[in-house]
Scaffold this motif. Structure first.
Motif, PDB file in Angstrom:
ATOM      1  N   ASP A 144       3.198   4.314  -0.916  1.00 38.78           N
ATOM      2  CA  ASP A 144       3.289   5.185  -2.091  1.00 38.78           C
ATOM      3  C   ASP A 144       2.005   5.207  -2.912  1.00 38.78           C
ATOM      4  O   ASP A 144       2.027   5.517  -4.101  1.00 38.78           O
ATOM      5  CB  ASP A 144       4.473   4.773  -2.996  1.00 38.78           C
ATOM      6  CG  ASP A 144       5.794   4.830  -2.262  1.00 38.78           C
ATOM      7  OD1 ASP A 144       5.968   5.737  -1.416  1.00 38.78           O
ATOM      8  OD2 ASP A 144       6.648   3.959  -2.515  1.00 38.78           O
ATOM      9  N   ARG A 145       0.879   4.861  -2.288  1.00 42.67           N
ATOM     10  CA  ARG A 145      -0.426   4.933  -2.957  1.00 42.67           C
ATOM     11  C   ARG A 145      -1.380   5.674  -2.038  1.00 42.67           C
ATOM     12  O   ARG A 145      -1.336   5.512  -0.828  1.00 42.67           O
ATOM     13  CB  ARG A 145      -0.985   3.537  -3.222  1.00 42.67           C
ATOM     14  CG  ARG A 145      -0.166   2.762  -4.189  1.00 42.67           C
ATOM     15  CD  ARG A 145      -0.812   1.452  -4.487  1.00 42.67           C
ATOM     16  NE  ARG A 145      -0.010   0.759  -5.482  1.00 42.67           N
ATOM     17  CZ  ARG A 145      -0.151  -0.485  -5.790  1.00 42.67           C
ATOM     18  NH1 ARG A 145      -1.065  -1.215  -5.215  1.00 42.67           N
ATOM     19  NH2 ARG A 145       0.608  -1.032  -6.700  1.00 42.67           N
ATOM     20  N   GLY A 146      -2.276   6.415  -2.615  1.00 39.97           N
ATOM     21  CA  GLY A 146      -3.305   7.080  -1.823  1.00 39.97           C
ATOM     22  C   GLY A 146      -4.324   6.061  -1.335  1.00 39.97           C
ATOM     23  O   GLY A 146      -4.491   4.994  -1.931  1.00 39.97           O
ATOM     24  N   ILE A 147      -5.021   6.382  -0.262  1.00 40.79           N
ATOM     25  CA  ILE A 147      -5.998   5.457   0.313  1.00 40.79           C
ATOM     26  C   ILE A 147      -7.106   5.127  -0.690  1.00 40.79           C
ATOM     27  O   ILE A 147      -7.580   3.995  -0.753  1.00 40.79           O
ATOM     28  CB  ILE A 147      -6.571   6.003   1.649  1.00 40.79           C
ATOM     29  CG1 ILE A 147      -7.338   4.910   2.405  1.00 40.79           C
ATOM     30  CG2 ILE A 147      -7.454   7.205   1.432  1.00 40.79           C
ATOM     31  CD1 ILE A 147      -6.476   3.924   3.082  1.00 40.79           C
ATOM     32  N   GLY A 148      -7.508   6.092  -1.493  1.00 44.08           N
ATOM     33  CA  GLY A 148      -8.535   5.851  -2.511  1.00 44.08           C
ATOM     34  C   GLY A 148      -8.082   4.828  -3.539  1.00 44.08           C
ATOM     35  O   GLY A 148      -8.841   3.937  -3.932  1.00 44.08           O
ATOM     36  N   SER A 149      -6.842   4.929  -3.970  1.00 45.04           N
ATOM     37  CA  SER A 149      -6.287   3.984  -4.936  1.00 45.04           C
ATOM     38  C   SER A 149      -6.208   2.579  -4.343  1.00 45.04           C
ATOM     39  O   SER A 149      -6.523   1.592  -5.016  1.00 45.04           O
ATOM     40  CB  SER A 149      -4.887   4.454  -5.354  1.00 45.04           C
ATOM     41  OG  SER A 149      -4.238   3.479  -6.123  1.00 45.04           O
ATOM     42  N   CYS A 195       0.806  -1.222   0.000  1.00 42.34           N
ATOM     43  CA  CYS A 195       0.000   0.000   0.000  1.00 42.34           C
ATOM     44  C   CYS A 195       0.839   1.271   0.000  1.00 42.34           C
ATOM     45  O   CYS A 195       0.305   2.359  -0.205  1.00 42.34           O
ATOM     46  CB  CYS A 195      -0.924   0.019   1.220  1.00 42.34           C
ATOM     47  SG  CYS A 195      -2.071  -1.350   1.290  1.00 42.34           S
TER      48      CYS A 195
END
Length: 140
Positions: free
Chosen positions: A75-80, A73
């Motif tokens: 380096d990714r936004g929570i939405g992604s 998870c």
């Protein structure tokens, strides 16, 4: 973990839906060509119920919980991350549930730290609407 979320969702649904069942089994598929979806025989989903989206409509819900601090998870936004987990859970179960089970399917994706994916949010909002309706109260 998943068992706690599954139990809480089943308890919420029990107050407003019929036929609520935690960990319903999926009907075995004789041939992998019949329905794909990556779900082996004996697989179970989180919760099933009738009446959430319509008076007689059945729906099965698959629970998935992720930790936003996990390596997958970063380096990714929570939405992604939520979108990715909803997609994976959907690919694993949705076609099989709809074709073989004859009902709808919704992945309930939650973060271990408290956030929920869009379909899980819609699920909880609908349950809250039905609870308020039963109590003859408004819901916003």
């Amino acid at each position: 973990g998943r068992g706690g979320v599954r139990g809480a969702d089943a308890a919420f649904l029990g107050g407003v839906c019929r036929g609520v069942e935690a960990e319903p089994g999926l009907i075995p598929v004789a041939s992998s060509r019949t329905v794909s979806g990556g779900v082996e025989g004996g697989a179970r989903l989180g919760v099933s119920a009738r009446g959430l989206w319509g008076p007689f409509r059945g729906t099965m819900f698959g629970v998935r919980i992720f930790h936003p601090g996990a390596d997958s998870c970063r380096d990714r936004g929570i939405g992604s991350v939520c979108d990715r987990h909803e997609g994976v859970k959907g690919r694993e179960c949705e076609r099989r549930v709809i074709r073989v089970g004859g009902c709808g399917f919704a992945p309930l994706v939650c973060s271990a730290l408290g956030g929920v994916a869009p379909r899980a949010h819609a699920f909880h909002r609908r349950v809250a609407e039905l609870v308020a309706e039963r109590a003859d109260e408004g819901y916003r």
